[in-house]
Design an enzyme around this catalytic site. Structure first.
Site, PDB file in Angstrom:
ATOM      1  N   LYS A  67       0.811  -1.228   0.000  1.00 53.68           N
ATOM      2  CA  LYS A  67       0.000   0.000   0.000  1.00 53.68           C
ATOM      3  C   LYS A  67       0.843   1.277   0.000  1.00 53.68           C
ATOM      4  O   LYS A  67       0.449   2.290  -0.573  1.00 53.68           O
ATOM      5  CB  LYS A  67      -0.951   0.014   1.208  1.00 53.68           C
ATOM      6  CG  LYS A  67      -2.071  -1.018   1.097  1.00 53.68           C
ATOM      7  CD  LYS A  67      -3.045  -0.935   2.255  1.00 53.68           C
ATOM      8  CE  LYS A  67      -4.114  -1.986   2.117  1.00 53.68           C
ATOM      9  NZ  LYS A  67      -5.155  -1.898   3.156  1.00 53.68           N
ATOM     10  N   GLY A 128      -3.439   1.370  17.801  1.00 55.80           N
ATOM     11  CA  GLY A 128      -2.492   1.057  16.738  1.00 55.80           C
ATOM     12  C   GLY A 128      -2.108   2.317  15.994  1.00 55.80           C
ATOM     13  O   GLY A 128      -2.866   3.291  15.970  1.00 55.80           O
ATOM     14  N   GLY A 130       0.076   1.787  12.956  1.00 58.53           N
ATOM     15  CA  GLY A 130       0.749   1.274  11.763  1.00 58.53           C
ATOM     16  C   GLY A 130      -0.048   1.645  10.519  1.00 58.53           C
ATOM     17  O   GLY A 130      -0.850   2.588  10.517  1.00 58.53           O
TER      18      GLY A 130
END
Ligand code: ATR
Length: 277
Positions: A67, A128, A130
């Site tokens: 991505k 998170g 990330g």
């Protein structure tokens, strides 16, 4: 009539549900297209994209771990993909590559439309920092919650993500905070697990006190990987939801970008749930 070509590129990609989802979208909207999955060597992403364009490909979805490379490859990038620094949807226009990111819109649409929880004015916790969290933070802010706390095992990564989104948060009047997992204070209406912790079988990385009674606890994964978090959430009085709806809704947004037609995502989500049991 020529059939337009699309695919999902990833590594691994074997278990991707995207070909099935897009085939159903095409059937239900009367669009003529072919969509397959392609396993791309870890050092071969750009070459694979260029070869697919030569083959006549019109666009592709991108999954782990490409991505970031996809966003970097583009000649034109949407605002939301720029903020995420990652792209899950490429469209090949004449001589150019347009990169977008539909993951966040998929999450927000699944929470607001399918789960029936309006986000405006709510207190959100995003666990998170990330790639998965980066992909959804912008669209979450655009839903104008009262606050979003980004909590991560590594505080510096949460702080970076928050800094990058500070201007948007100011514009939308959303309070944006970074925290480590231990320093979290208060309770939340919606908590979203965007960590990879469940993949390694690790425990849920936050305390149950983060859940307001009746909170929505959302794991961006689905299938067995989401079960630990969902069981924990239910045991503590929350409403648990996995990421299957996000998967279908991000696909619906990609389909719209490619075909200009919004497919019946709720019907396809119900069918996919029934197929998976
Ligand atoms: P992805 O693209 O799936 O987000 P990533 O970019 O590698 O993958 O990010 C993984 C996220 O899960 C990170 O937020 C990571 O925390 P760190 O930034 O501290 O590494 C988080 N994570 C992974 N394993 C975890 C665990 N056992 N407990 C808590 N957080 C975890």
């Amino acid at each position: 009539m020529q059939t337009d070509l699309y695919c999902v590129m990833g590594n691994p990609v074997e278990h991707s549900k995207s070909p099935w989802i897009h085939a159903r979208f095409a059937e239900l909207t009367g669009q003529s297209l072919h969509y397959d999955k392609r396993l791309i060597p870890l050092d071969g992403f750009e070459a694979a994209v260029r070869a697919f364009i030569v083959e006549g490909g019109r666009g592709c979805n991108i999954t782990v771990p490409f991505k970031f490379e996809a966003a970097a490859l583009a000649t034109r990038t949407s605002e939301r993909a720029l903020l995420a620094q990652a792209s899950n949807t490429l469209r090949f226009d004449k001589g150019s590559i347009f990169a977008d990111n539909t993951d966040g819109a998929g999450l927000v649409n699944d929470i607001q439309r399918n789960a029936g929880m309006a986000l405006t004015g709510r207190r959100l916790l995003l666990i998170g920092a990330g790639g998965a969290a980066a992909g959804v933070l912008g669209p979450l802010i655009d839903a104008r919650p009262a606050s979003i706390s980004v909590a991560n095992r590594t505080l510096a990564k949460a702080s970076d993500l928050v800094t990058r989104h500070a201007a948007l948060a100011l514009l939308q009047k959303t309070e944006l905070l970074a925290s480590d997992l231990q320093g979290l204070e208060g309770s939340f209406d919606v908590i979203i697990n965007a960590t990879a912790s469940s993949l390694s079988g690790a425990a849920v990385p936050v305390a149950a006190s983060t859940l307001k009674p009746g909170a929505l606890a959302y794991d961006m994964m689905y299938g067995p990987a989401a079960q630990g978090f969902m069981t924990w959430a239910r045991e503590h009085g929350a409403v648990a939801r996995d990421g299957l709806g996000m998967l279908v809704e991000q696909a619906a947004e990609a389909f719209l970008i490619w075909r200009g037609v919004l497919p019946p995502s709720q019907q396809v989500l119900a069918e996919l749930r029934a197929t998976l049991g």
